[in-house]
Enzyme design. Sequence first.
Site, PDB file in Angstrom:
ATOM      1  N   THR A   1       0.862  -1.183   0.000  1.00 14.56           N
ATOM      2  CA  THR A   1       0.000   0.000   0.000  1.00 14.56           C
ATOM      3  C   THR A   1       0.895   1.229   0.000  1.00 14.56           C
ATOM      4  O   THR A   1       1.581   1.513   0.991  1.00 14.56           O
ATOM      5  CB  THR A   1      -0.915   0.018   1.234  1.00 14.56           C
ATOM      6  OG1 THR A   1      -1.707  -1.170   1.237  1.00 14.56           O
ATOM      7  CG2 THR A   1      -1.823   1.233   1.202  1.00 14.56           C
TER       8      THR A   1
ATOM      9  N   LYS B   1      -6.982   1.635  -3.867  1.00 18.04           N
ATOM     10  CA  LYS B   1      -6.645   1.090  -2.545  1.00 18.04           C
ATOM     11  C   LYS B   1      -6.622   2.209  -1.493  1.00 18.04           C
ATOM     12  O   LYS B   1      -7.046   2.012  -0.349  1.00 18.04           O
ATOM     13  CB  LYS B   1      -5.277   0.395  -2.597  1.00 18.04           C
ATOM     14  CG  LYS B   1      -4.772  -0.126  -1.250  1.00 18.04           C
ATOM     15  CD  LYS B   1      -5.652  -1.218  -0.680  1.00 18.04           C
ATOM     16  CE  LYS B   1      -5.231  -1.678   0.706  1.00 18.04           C
ATOM     17  NZ  LYS B   1      -3.932  -2.351   0.745  1.00 18.04           N
TER      18      LYS B   1
ATOM     19  N   LYS C   1       0.025   4.899   8.940  1.00 20.77           N
ATOM     20  CA  LYS C   1       0.673   5.000   7.630  1.00 20.77           C
ATOM     21  C   LYS C   1      -0.341   5.261   6.512  1.00 20.77           C
ATOM     22  O   LYS C   1      -0.196   6.206   5.724  1.00 20.77           O
ATOM     23  CB  LYS C   1       1.435   3.708   7.341  1.00 20.77           C
ATOM     24  CG  LYS C   1       1.922   3.539   5.898  1.00 20.77           C
ATOM     25  CD  LYS C   1       2.625   2.227   5.698  1.00 20.77           C
ATOM     26  CE  LYS C   1       1.663   1.060   5.637  1.00 20.77           C
ATOM     27  NZ  LYS C   1       0.918   0.962   4.370  1.00 20.77           N
TER      28      LYS C   1
END
Length: 998
Positions: free
Chosen positions: A40, A118, A186
């Site tokens: 990711t 995503k 994150k």
Amino acid sequence: MRKSLSSWLQMKFKLKVSYMEMLVLCQGLPAGTSIILSSTVSPGFVTQLKGRLEAECREIKLVDAPVSGGVKRAADGTLTVIVSGTDEALHCTGRVLSALSEKLYLIKGGCGAASSVKMVNQLLAGVHIASAAEAMAFGARLNLRTRRVFEIIQHARGYSWMFGNRVPHMLDNDYTPLSAVDIFVKDLGIVSRESSNLRIPLHVSSVAHQLFVSGSASGWGRYDDSAVVKVYETLSGVKVEGRPPMLNKEDVLRSLPVEWPEVPMDDLVSSASHDSKKVLVVLDDDPTGTQTVHDIEVLTEWPVEALTEQFLKLPTCFFILTNSRSMIANKAALLVKDICRNLEAAAKTVPGISYTVVLRGDSTLRGHFPEEADAVVSVLGDMDAWIICPFFLQGGRYTIDDIHYVADSERLIPAGETEFAKDAAFGYTSSNLKQWVEEKTKGGILENQVSTISISLLRKEGPDAVCQLLCSLEKGSVCIVNAASERDMNVFAAGMIQAELQGKRFLCRTAASFVSARIGIKPKPPIRPNDLGLKRNLAGGLIVVGSYVPKTTKQVDKLRSQCAQSLRVIEVSVEMISLKSTEERDQEISRIVELGNAYIQSGRDTLVVTSRQLITGKTPEESLEINYKVSSALVEIVRRIDSRPRYILAKGGITSSDLATKALEARRAKVMGQALAGVPLWQLGPESRHPGVPYIVFPGNVGDNSALAEVVQNWACPSRSSTKELLLNAEKSGYAVGAFNVYNLEGIEAVIAAAEAEESPAILQVHPSSLKQGGVPLVACCIAAAERANVPITVHYDHGADKHDLLGALEMGFDSVMVDGSHLTLEENILYTKNISSLAHAEGMLVEAELGRLSGTEDGLTVEEYEARFTDIAQAEQFIDETGIDALAVCIGNVHGKYPPSGPNLRLDLLKELRALTMKKGVSLVLHGASGLPHELVKECIDLGVRKFNVNTEVRNSYLQSLKKPEKDLVQVMASAKEAMKAVVAEKMRLFGSAGKA
């Protein structure tokens, strides 16, 4: 971020590298190589990396392929893979990506497009987790039961997948990291930076990001992301945790007063005898209510005629199986009214009869209360009191200080908070039974209107105080009974009987323990197949599991692991039978029936189990409809299985009821007892589809994790008997077992057929000469036939005079061997027999040996008359002591083959002395040469202790004689030979007294 590697590089190099190191590594790859990047990262990072790779690594192509789904979906193989890149790169990596998951989404727009999707997914995931934490903290601050809030939201508009997945972690205070808080620090950080670059305000996700940052800063960074709720708990001072308070069972029970000192059972029975026409009629909402009784009848239908017949028997109690828990409330109430009207009509036809109605409910607190109780009253009139008594020891149910608990091995957990209590149709929240009554009656009966009988009253004041309290209740009262032991139940029951003798009428809603206490049933040990006189049955058992309570699932898992070798498992797809088309449903049912028939016929215990993922509807009615479809499918499966199983075990209340009444068509049954504590064992009536087959009713919530496996193992097909067991049984009952030499399939089948026809044990005996001809296949055939026989059959190696042959026989699967050192000196015979005996005993085999020497011919081996010698008593004692044998073949004038025209001349006086010796030593007496012995002499030998006769010549001669008859086909020759031998074998079994002893 740049410390992450593509999945390809991680697999290729087995290490993590930096961003620059990745570029260096890629420079060593062939031109045209495609790399799959599954981390990711931000879309900008992917775009930049693509450009650098193409510029510095000779046209290395990048595929942007982030995944979503977490640890659980990765394990299930159901990850969502989002892919973008050039057509050429996608063409190269298509097969690899397709293998990763079926959920593959191709996004147009080149590298970075997939990471954009995503990123949006992670925004929503983080916001949903943060919102779930905020909602549960808010609910806790409002003093709501957080677990109940969660259950309600699951069926409400506020539900989301993340809510349903993460909140249970918060409620259980279990933050085992499946996806850590720092991951969303994150991922939402990426969202925040991209929103700045794109000049789009993302207020909600920014707040969620700060929430995760706060959680990480507080030390929760490496815990599961659901631990973000700790930020709210810290700020508000509340605990979201919904796990119920758990008490130490031993400490609680030890703190209670000492039990009432007298066992009131005798008083109870004595009191009941004064009102012998008072019958306890138990309306059971599933078959598990018979958990604590034995020798009691169960009716599955209730016409007036059947009820009248039952009342005329003047029983202390009988059950009526209503299965009302599978119905909606109004249908259940109509059913109960119908039964009560029929009870009233039937009771009026039997002079002097009266009865008390008990509503026995699954776990007592579930089911249709107060609807069923109101239905009873509407027909039978007002009661002096409703009695609520949910104590059930075998099910781990205790009521202490009006709180009803579910117990495991060490803890007491309030029942209203346990997972299985939250049934879509029957859920409740109150563990305090006074509050439970108010909750279930929707305020019709208030908490402060409910009376209680305390444990202190039961244990300190006894039955008289119970009677006094019951008699003092206002008419129409509700009374809770506390209890923590069977003695408590007996005390209450004795007091209740006294109150009934004074004219009081009660309507009881109880668990199973009340019923046995009320009628004075004394428990008896669990029933095994031998207790019912069931003979060896080679068909497999049928185990049907429909229950979904967590305990059942754990028990099924344990069953599958402990019985993996012997059990065949057929899983029923609940989705196929409840949500798919009629055609797909029929196909699934047919598949299961076909497999079930095959497995049962092959002698395998067969587990038919519904898939363990619980499928529920959006409403209680929809859930009941799904339950009905599943239950009806199980009924059809069992109805269509033609093979008669050795036993049937039904797991779950609704399942066991439907199978008994609909699949097996039982109209009545007798409760024989229990297969395990709390697990009823029924004998179905003669009208059922499988009369005589034991029916085990296994409740969903009874027993520990190994309980189901224990019952299945207890009821497994008994292993093949040992030769030692056969001879011990013969010794106990004073008969002898025939050991018949066999040479081929016809001989084996003849012995088995005769044994089954005569219901006799028998021994298949293989001589060394026949073993040399037939080899291992002959022995394997004997063993297979013995295992398939429905009477005890063992396989014996006869006359092992050669050590090499005997050592080989020890590895072939024989149950017993004869060590024949009779041709040796005494010292050599002892040494030879002792050596083989120690090896055979290590394999669990019985050892027979011969002392003395028989004359005659057997299978080409001849002993001349002058070489024969009688068994010596003194030598026999030494021989037995030094060899440790189990059976002694003696020479008292018996011979192999034919006796002389003058007939046998047996030394019965010597046999009598040998009998005294072998009795003292615990050794069985064996007589070879039984062919041709007069019947009277055989019976004398049996009276003098012979427990095994070897028979060969007569059986073999019958075979040879049959071959002289002209037959048209080899099959007819075989059948004729088999029948001829079978007749001789059967006659010998009757002579030896073993017929009917199987």
